[in-house]
Design a protein around this motif. Structure first.
Motif, PDB file in Angstrom:
ATOM      1  N   HIS A 195     -17.178  11.578 -11.742  1.00  0.00           N
ATOM      2  CA  HIS A 195     -18.151  12.316 -10.940  1.00  0.00           C
ATOM      3  C   HIS A 195     -18.774  13.401 -11.804  1.00  0.00           C
ATOM      4  CE1 HIS A 195     -16.969  10.479  -7.138  1.00  0.00           C
ATOM      5  NE2 HIS A 195     -15.711  10.665  -7.485  1.00  0.00           N
ATOM      6  N   CYS A 249     -23.316  16.113  -7.415  1.00  0.00           N
ATOM      7  CA  CYS A 249     -22.718  15.124  -8.308  1.00  0.00           C
ATOM      8  C   CYS A 249     -23.854  14.503  -9.105  1.00  0.00           C
ATOM      9  CB  CYS A 249     -22.002  14.057  -7.499  1.00  0.00           C
ATOM     10  SG  CYS A 249     -21.244  12.781  -8.512  1.00  0.00           S
ATOM     11  N   GLU A 271     -23.316  12.264 -11.698  1.00  0.00           N
ATOM     12  CA  GLU A 271     -22.931  11.000 -12.343  1.00  0.00           C
ATOM     13  C   GLU A 271     -22.924   9.958 -11.236  1.00  0.00           C
ATOM     14  OE1 GLU A 271     -22.206  10.278 -15.519  1.00  0.00           O
ATOM     15  OE2 GLU A 271     -22.426  12.360 -16.174  1.00  0.00           O
ATOM     16  N   TYR A 272     -23.588   8.841 -11.463  1.00  0.00           N
ATOM     17  CA  TYR A 272     -23.624   7.826 -10.415  1.00  0.00           C
ATOM     18  C   TYR A 272     -22.194   7.321 -10.151  1.00  0.00           C
ATOM     19  CZ  TYR A 272     -24.609   3.930  -7.536  1.00  0.00           C
ATOM     20  OH  TYR A 272     -24.606   3.069  -6.476  1.00  0.00           O
ATOM     21  N   CYS A 273     -21.739   7.437  -8.893  1.00  0.00           N
ATOM     22  CA  CYS A 273     -20.349   7.098  -8.597  1.00  0.00           C
ATOM     23  C   CYS A 273     -20.214   6.070  -7.481  1.00  0.00           C
ATOM     24  CB  CYS A 273     -19.565   8.367  -8.262  1.00  0.00           C
ATOM     25  SG  CYS A 273     -20.323   9.357  -6.966  1.00  0.00           S
ATOM     26  N   HIS A 295     -23.180   8.227  -3.626  1.00  0.00           N
ATOM     27  CA  HIS A 295     -23.426   9.224  -4.677  1.00  0.00           C
ATOM     28  C   HIS A 295     -24.387  10.331  -4.259  1.00  0.00           C
ATOM     29  CE1 HIS A 295     -24.699  10.971  -8.452  1.00  0.00           C
ATOM     30  NE2 HIS A 295     -25.909  10.512  -8.261  1.00  0.00           N
ATOM     31  N   MET A 352     -23.073  13.196  -2.094  1.00  0.00           N
ATOM     32  CA  MET A 352     -21.942  13.969  -2.591  1.00  0.00           C
ATOM     33  C   MET A 352     -22.399  15.377  -2.981  1.00  0.00           C
ATOM     34  SD  MET A 352     -19.174  12.651  -5.296  1.00  0.00           S
ATOM     35  CE  MET A 352     -17.860  13.727  -5.865  1.00  0.00           C
TER      36      MET A 352
END
Ligand code: CUA
Length: 151
Positions: free
Chosen positions: A98, A133, A135-137, A141, A144
């Motif tokens: 993340h 967030c 970072e692609y999670c 995403h 978040m």
């Protein structure tokens, strides 16, 4: 005749150099620059300080903020920080990579499974700051987020 050998040698060493540079950059890129220590990602929420995430007073105007990231939320989701506080932020993830960015501040970390990401920030300005967030999670995403209130 000899020139060809030297030319070959020269180009060869250039490639070796580029390869070393590439491997070095990649290997370092996989390490979070702010890595403090390692942690078992599956036991993040049982390991201190992440078993009790939140803001902890550690000294005169000094605090520790421990946050657990997981798909797709931060725990705690909202924090109040007194104005002027110097806060060491520790973030760990229970699952995937993340991001942890506090918009409008210098705080911008990558949170990797197995590591604690850490950054110390002084909050001098009253206001509401959104934690994002970056970072692609996964599917959630974009949902978040969390909030820091400096009061
Ligand atoms: Cu967590 Cu994107």
């Amino acid at each position: 005749k000899y020139e060809k050998i030297w030319l070959f040698f020269g180009i060869g060493s250039l490639f070796v150099f580029l390869a070393v540079l590439g491997v070095g950059a990649f290997a370092q890129g996989t390490q979070p620059p702010s890595c403090l220590t390692t942690i078992d990602p599956e036991k993040v929420d049982q390991t201190p300080p992440f078993d009790k995430p939140g803001l902890v007073k550690t000294g005169d105007n000094e605090y520790q903020l421990n946050i657990v990231a997981s798909a797709f939320a931060y725990t705690p989701n909202q924090v109040e920080i007194p104005k002027g506080a110097k806060v060491t932020i520790n973030v760990a993830t229970k699952d995937v990579i993340h991001g942890f960015q506090i918009a409008g501040t210098n705080v911008n970390m990558m949170v990797e499974p197995g590591y604690v990401s850490s950054y110390t920030q002084t909050f001098d300005k009253v206001g509401e700051y959104v934690i994002l967030c970056n970072e692609y999670c996964g599917a959630g995403h974009h949902l978040m987020t969390a909030k820091v209130k400096v009061v």
